[in-house]
Write a protein that holds these residues in place. Structure first.
Motif, PDB file in Angstrom:
ATOM      1  N   UNK A 176       0.826  -1.213   0.000  1.00 30.64           N
ATOM      2  CA  UNK A 176       0.000   0.000   0.000  1.00 30.64           C
ATOM      3  C   UNK A 176       0.856   1.257   0.000  1.00 30.64           C
ATOM      4  N   UNK A 177       1.917   1.277   0.788  1.00 28.58           N
ATOM      5  CA  UNK A 177       2.797   2.453   0.815  1.00 28.58           C
ATOM      6  C   UNK A 177       3.499   2.629  -0.531  1.00 28.58           C
ATOM      7  N   UNK A 178       3.830   1.540  -1.197  1.00 28.02           N
ATOM      8  CA  UNK A 178       4.429   1.637  -2.530  1.00 28.02           C
ATOM      9  C   UNK A 178       3.427   2.257  -3.510  1.00 28.02           C
ATOM     10  N   UNK A 179       2.165   1.851  -3.403  1.00 26.35           N
ATOM     11  CA  UNK A 179       1.111   2.421  -4.243  1.00 26.35           C
ATOM     12  C   UNK A 179       1.000   3.925  -4.020  1.00 26.35           C
ATOM     13  N   UNK A 180       1.061   4.349  -2.758  1.00 28.32           N
ATOM     14  CA  UNK A 180       0.947   5.773  -2.442  1.00 28.32           C
ATOM     15  C   UNK A 180       2.197   6.556  -2.875  1.00 28.32           C
ATOM     16  N   UNK A 181       3.360   6.003  -2.665  1.00 27.17           N
ATOM     17  CA  UNK A 181       4.603   6.697  -3.024  1.00 27.17           C
ATOM     18  C   UNK A 181       4.694   6.925  -4.525  1.00 27.17           C
ATOM     19  N   UNK A 182       4.237   5.946  -5.314  1.00 22.37           N
ATOM     20  CA  UNK A 182       4.267   6.115  -6.765  1.00 22.37           C
ATOM     21  C   UNK A 182       3.329   7.222  -7.228  1.00 22.37           C
ATOM     22  N   UNK A 183       2.354   7.600  -6.388  1.00 19.66           N
ATOM     23  CA  UNK A 183       1.390   8.643  -6.743  1.00 19.66           C
ATOM     24  C   UNK A 183       1.569   9.893  -5.892  1.00 19.66           C
ATOM     25  N   UNK A 184       2.722   9.950  -5.185  1.00 19.70           N
ATOM     26  CA  UNK A 184       3.073  11.121  -4.359  1.00 19.70           C
ATOM     27  C   UNK A 184       2.004  11.435  -3.314  1.00 19.70           C
ATOM     28  N   UNK A 185       1.484  10.379  -2.679  1.00 18.21           N
ATOM     29  CA  UNK A 185       0.506  10.543  -1.603  1.00 18.21           C
ATOM     30  C   UNK A 185       1.207  10.250  -0.282  1.00 18.21           C
ATOM     31  N   UNK A 186       1.297  11.230   0.594  1.00 20.15           N
ATOM     32  CA  UNK A 186       1.936  11.049   1.892  1.00 20.15           C
ATOM     33  C   UNK A 186       1.084  10.128   2.755  1.00 20.15           C
ATOM     34  N   UNK A 187       1.717   9.523   3.767  1.00 16.55           N
ATOM     35  CA  UNK A 187       1.006   8.553   4.597  1.00 16.55           C
ATOM     36  C   UNK A 187      -0.148   9.200   5.344  1.00 16.55           C
ATOM     37  N   UNK A 188      -0.003  10.501   5.705  1.00 15.11           N
ATOM     38  CA  UNK A 188      -1.061  11.198   6.449  1.00 15.11           C
ATOM     39  C   UNK A 188      -2.014  11.957   5.528  1.00 15.11           C
ATOM     40  N   UNK A 189      -2.023  11.603   4.245  1.00 14.22           N
ATOM     41  CA  UNK A 189      -2.968  12.193   3.291  1.00 14.22           C
ATOM     42  C   UNK A 189      -3.913  11.141   2.711  1.00 14.22           C
ATOM     43  N   UNK A 190      -3.890   9.953   3.272  1.00  5.76           N
ATOM     44  CA  UNK A 190      -4.742   8.867   2.778  1.00  5.76           C
ATOM     45  C   UNK A 190      -6.177   9.086   3.236  1.00  5.76           C
ATOM     46  N   UNK A 191      -7.108   8.980   2.292  1.00 10.10           N
ATOM     47  CA  UNK A 191      -8.523   9.156   2.572  1.00 10.10           C
ATOM     48  C   UNK A 191      -9.293   7.912   2.117  1.00 10.10           C
ATOM     49  N   UNK A 192     -10.600   7.951   2.329  1.00 12.13           N
ATOM     50  CA  UNK A 192     -11.437   6.854   1.844  1.00 12.13           C
ATOM     51  C   UNK A 192     -11.328   6.696   0.333  1.00 12.13           C
ATOM     52  N   UNK A 193     -11.167   7.832  -0.367  1.00  6.96           N
ATOM     53  CA  UNK A 193     -11.046   7.771  -1.826  1.00  6.96           C
ATOM     54  C   UNK A 193      -9.762   7.046  -2.235  1.00  6.96           C
ATOM     55  N   UNK A 194      -8.669   7.269  -1.503  1.00  7.91           N
ATOM     56  CA  UNK A 194      -7.416   6.575  -1.807  1.00  7.91           C
ATOM     57  C   UNK A 194      -7.564   5.087  -1.531  1.00  7.91           C
ATOM     58  N   UNK A 195      -8.172   4.744  -0.405  1.00  6.67           N
ATOM     59  CA  UNK A 195      -8.390   3.331  -0.091  1.00  6.67           C
ATOM     60  C   UNK A 195      -9.286   2.657  -1.137  1.00  6.67           C
ATOM     61  N   UNK A 196     -10.309   3.382  -1.588  1.00  2.99           N
ATOM     62  CA  UNK A 196     -11.184   2.825  -2.621  1.00  2.99           C
ATOM     63  C   UNK A 196     -10.415   2.589  -3.918  1.00  2.99           C
ATOM     64  N   UNK A 197      -9.576   3.545  -4.296  1.00  5.70           N
ATOM     65  CA  UNK A 197      -8.779   3.380  -5.514  1.00  5.70           C
ATOM     66  C   UNK A 197      -7.830   2.195  -5.395  1.00  5.70           C
TER      67      UNK A 197
END
Length: 573
Positions: A176-197
């Motif tokens: 999950x962190x790899x998914x976020x890092x590739x999209x420049x999403x910080x760990x404290x910027x995760x929302x329901x929309x990110x989890x849904x994606x």
């Protein structure tokens, strides 16, 4: 056949060559094919890239040979490097109106770029000279540690989560962190929309809905921990909105949750991103008696009896793979104790750690225990003697490798997958343990059919039957008091016809497998006897002219061993 006896390196029949000679033939074929580029233009799929599948076809070898044969690897690397260096010389052939871009070969990313999990044992000294060991996984990226994820894993380790579970959490959070890092999403910027994606992205990879919900649940619990630790503030919904102060009842939480009741009655908070998977539980195939026999029959060779015995433990006790591998030689009964088990004067149990570090017990049958002791005295003892002669440490576990080390769960699952594939049976090692639950449910239903249990809405007998299987497979119960009904079913099942039939069938199966194991051992001894010169002379002439005292002693010892094998063989029959 030797290499010098070959008529040509291109002849079709190479079956008589040993490994070294075969490697030499493949190398010489590669020299003929790969050195001159003009031989076969189809060998090059792209500029500077050799089509390995085409090279394998031209050489006539397996794909693994291209990697293991050092000579062939050197030729391929040299050709690719040479072609890249010669590329600028061909730019004159390109039309002048075409813009040229440099072609760079893809660089394999570092493990730290895609996330590396390092597992370390941390020793904490306690009072009185006692030490406690924690197995803690840590997540690394290039040049740094993922502090939040690593702190969460450390907290779970201190809370006595099993290392196996922690490592699974680490892999889920790393992905999950790899998914976020590739999209420049910080760990404290995760929302329901990110989890849904992320959930949709996993489903597009053909991940089942049930597994996706597990992944979302682990990620959500990580953020719940961060909220409780103060790393986040009013970021995760931890209760019902009406339970919050008035100023937060309309607060837009980044990660929302809903109430969920577990099978054991405990109420927890889960992410609203989790989807309903009621329709995603297909009935998995439980191998039949004939199919399980085919799986056992595929096991042959030096480790055949060990592997067959591993499958029998899952069938007989309903244990998981890592639970079976915990069994040690010291936990098994002696021959004298086994006699008491056969007579019904003693019930033998083996204590193991189950999921969640819970302590449980396995109850192997008497026939399975006897076959296991035979395995210890023969196949396992051969491994012990060989390792001892080489001054190697031998593990005290029941199931070990030829090197004396404990067999791992991943290796066991791989062996089972291969055996199921050879037997043309759907399933894996995990499905063997379901066979025990199937037998118990059938026996319990037989008990109800003959009227031994009152059938009515107040007895919840159907639920009790399922609870019996859940107990055997170490699944959580739905209600803490329903074990009384389960005990009632247990007392009736012991007298049922189906239960007695399964006991007889299980005993017959173990006797049949014991006979197969005995035949293997006798065949091995007979092959060993044929290597003795005195015996070979006797088989040819019917007499022994010049037998040494040592040969005669070997013959006598082997004869005694075969007679010892024959005694339990006749007893089993």
């Amino acid at each position: 056949m030797r290499y010098v006896e070959l008529k040509s390196i291109w002849q079709e029949d190479l079956s008589g060559l040993n490994g070294a000679a075969l490697s030499r033939v493949y190398f010489e074929r590669a020299v003929d094919i790969l050195r001159p580029r003009s031989v076969d233009a189809s060998l090059y799929s792209n500029w500077g890239v050799i089509d390995l599948d085409r090279a394998r076809e031209l050489i006539g070898c397996g794909r693994s040979v291209l990697y293991k044969n050092q000579g062939i690897r050197a030729i391929i690397d040299h050709l690719q490097q040479r072609d890249l260096e010669q590329k600028p010389a061909m730019e004159d052939d390109v039309p002048s109106n075409v813009i040229q871009f440099p072609i760079e070969r893809a660089r394999k990313p570092s493990r730290y770029e895609i996330g590396k999990i390092v597992v370390a044992d941390v020793v904490v000294p306690l009072a009185g000279g006692v030490e406690r060991v924690y197995t803690i996984p840590t997540l690394f990226w290039t040049g740094c540690i993922d502090e939040q994820v690593s702190d969460y894993l450390r907290a779970k380790a201190i809370a006595k989560k099993s290392p196996r579970t922690l490592y699974e959490y680490a892999k889920i959070l790393r992905a999950f962190r790899r998914f976020c890092r590739e999209r420049n999403i910080a760990w404290n910027e995760v929302t329901d929309q990110v989890l849904t994606a992320y959930r949709v992205w996993k489903q597009n990879q053909k991940v089942q809905t049930r597994r996706c919900n597990t992944i979302v649940g682990v990620i959500f619990q990580f953020y719940v921990w961060a909220e409780k630790q103060g790393l986040l503030r009013s970021y995760v919904q931890l209760g019902e909105l009406h339970e919050y102060p008035i100023e937060l009842q309309n607060h837009p939480f980044a990660l929302t949750s809903k109430k969920f009741t577990r099978k054991d009655g405990e109420e927890i908070r889960v992410s609203t991103v989790a989807t309903d998977d009621n329709d995603n539980h297909p009935n998995r195939h439980t191998p039949t008696e004939k199919e399980r026999k085919r799986v056992h029959a595929t096991e042959a060779g030096p480790q055949g009896e060990r592997n067959s015995l591993l499958y029998a433990w899952a069938e007989d006790t309903g244990a998981r793979s890592f639970e079976v591998l915990q069994v040690t030689v010291a936990q098994l009964p002696t021959r004298q104790q086994l006699d008491r088990v056969f007579s019904g004067l003693l019930t033998w149990s083996i204590t193991v750690f189950r999921k969640g570090n819970r302590v449980g017990k396995l109850y192997p049958s008497a026939d399975l225990l006897r076959r296991t002791l035979d395995f210890i005295d023969n196949e396992r003892n051969d491994v012990v003697e060989r390792c001892t002669a080489l001054d190697r440490f031998v593990s005290g576990k029941l199931f070990i490798t030829p090197r004396g080390t404990p067999l791992t769960a991943s290796a066991l699952c791989g062996l089972a997958r291969l055996a199921f594939k050879r037997a043309r049976v759907e399933g894996s090692y995990h499905r063997l343990r379901a066979a025990r639950a199937h037998k118990e449910v059938e026996a319990a239903l037989d008990t109800v059919d003959v009227g031994d249990v009152e059938v009515g809405p107040e007895t919840l007998w159907k639920h009790s039957i399922l609870m019996r299987a859940a107990d055997i497979l170490d699944h959580r119960s739905t209600r803490s008091l329903e074990h009384y009904l389960n005990d009632l079913i247990n007392s009736r099942v012991q007298k049922s016809a189906a239960s007695k039939l399964h006991l007889v069938q299980s005993a017959l199966n173990e006797k049949e497998r014991a006979l197969i194991a005995m035949e293997r051992r006798i065949d091995a001894k007979l092959k060993l006897m044929q290597t003795i010169p005195a015996l070979g002379e006797y088989l040819r002439t019917g007499t022994v002219q010049e037998a040494s005292r040592n040969d005669l002693q070997k013959l006598k010892d082997l004869s005694d061993e075969i007679q010892a094998f024959a005694a339990p063989l006749l007893e089993a029959v």
